[in-house]
Design a protein around this motif. Sequence first.
Motif, short mmCIF file in Angstrom:
data_model
loop_
_atom_site.label_atom_id
_atom_site.label_comp_id
_atom_site.label_asym_id
_atom_site.label_seq_id
_atom_site.Cartn_x
_atom_site.Cartn_y
_atom_site.Cartn_z
N GLU A 152 0.83 -1.21 0.00
CA GLU A 152 0.00 0.00 0.00
C GLU A 152 0.86 1.26 0.00
N GLN A 153 1.95 1.23 0.74
CA GLN A 153 2.88 2.35 0.75
C GLN A 153 3.53 2.51 -0.62
N PHE A 154 3.94 1.40 -1.21
CA PHE A 154 4.53 1.43 -2.55
C PHE A 154 3.53 1.97 -3.58
N TYR A 155 2.29 1.51 -3.49
CA TYR A 155 1.25 1.93 -4.44
C TYR A 155 1.04 3.45 -4.38
N ARG A 156 0.99 3.99 -3.18
CA ARG A 156 0.76 5.43 -3.02
C ARG A 156 1.90 6.25 -3.58
N GLN A 157 3.11 5.75 -3.46
CA GLN A 157 4.27 6.51 -3.94
C GLN A 157 4.37 6.54 -5.46
N CYS A 158 3.73 5.59 -6.13
CA CYS A 158 3.80 5.51 -7.59
C CYS A 158 2.70 6.36 -8.22
N SER B 81 20.43 -3.58 1.89
CA SER B 81 19.97 -3.55 3.27
C SER B 81 18.54 -4.07 3.42
N GLU B 82 17.97 -4.60 2.34
CA GLU B 82 16.60 -5.11 2.29
C GLU B 82 15.57 -3.98 2.42
N LYS B 83 15.98 -2.79 2.03
CA LYS B 83 15.06 -1.66 1.97
C LYS B 83 14.74 -1.38 0.50
N TRP B 84 13.71 -0.59 0.27
CA TRP B 84 13.32 -0.25 -1.09
C TRP B 84 13.02 1.24 -1.17
N GLU B 85 12.96 1.74 -2.39
CA GLU B 85 12.71 3.16 -2.58
C GLU B 85 12.12 3.39 -3.96
N VAL B 86 11.13 4.28 -4.03
CA VAL B 86 10.61 4.74 -5.32
C VAL B 86 11.21 6.12 -5.56
#
Length: 255
Positions: free
Chosen positions: A38-44, A58-63
């Motif tokens: 849901e966080q990923f969806y909102r950022q796109c 580091s097992e993190k992601w970023e848009v």
Amino acid sequence: MDAGGRGGIYNPKTVEEVYKDYLGRRGGLIKALTTEVEQFYRQCDPEKENLCLYGFPSEKWEVNLPAEEVPPELPEPALGINFARDGMPKKDWLSLVAVHSDAWLLSVAYYFGARFAFDQSHRKRLFNMINDLPTVYEVVVGSCKKPEKSAVSTHSSTKSKSNTKGRGSESQVKYEMLQVKDNEDELEGEDEDEHGDTLCGACKENYASDEFWICCDICERWFHGKCVKVTPAKAELIKHYKCPSCSSNKRVRNE
């Protein structure tokens, strides 16, 4: 930039280090497409510029926007994933992003392999280690039911699907690609006669048999694929296509 960033001084130089890097980036991408979706969806946001999905060791992601330097420190992920967000069902869009994420992960791993001159045995060992894991795509479609193949309408009345065999050995991503038969002169002539006066709902240009078109299942208008940012590969993942106008109208009514 540290190991959690896009590139910089972090450079794994052995098979084990590259594999660890792969695991971290893969873990971050899987989070974005599953538990933190849901966080990923909102950022796109489709209203923003071309965005990419990055996974970090580091097992993190970023848009974020793509790197400014040319060429970039590392291979770049698929550009503009946000533009297709509202043009197809959510599950289909996530599956498409997952496919591109798998391709990016392999490109980064083999970038390190090439940069540090891995020989044939090292490359093979790295691939075998990676291939023992399920792909991001397999994880994503396992958590959200695999989308049905779409019988996407095109102006050509002769359509066929073919299994893209051989890709499984590369990334284990198995899906069908829509292929439009446009190499039969007689059928092309008939197609031009029948649809020559059809206009694209976006650019208002005439139909051409050598271009990919898609029909909106709501308003039944035809569009150049390039005008609505839909490729034949993307169209294959769409169950019911809604043009940008119909998608926008639905959001307004819901509000």
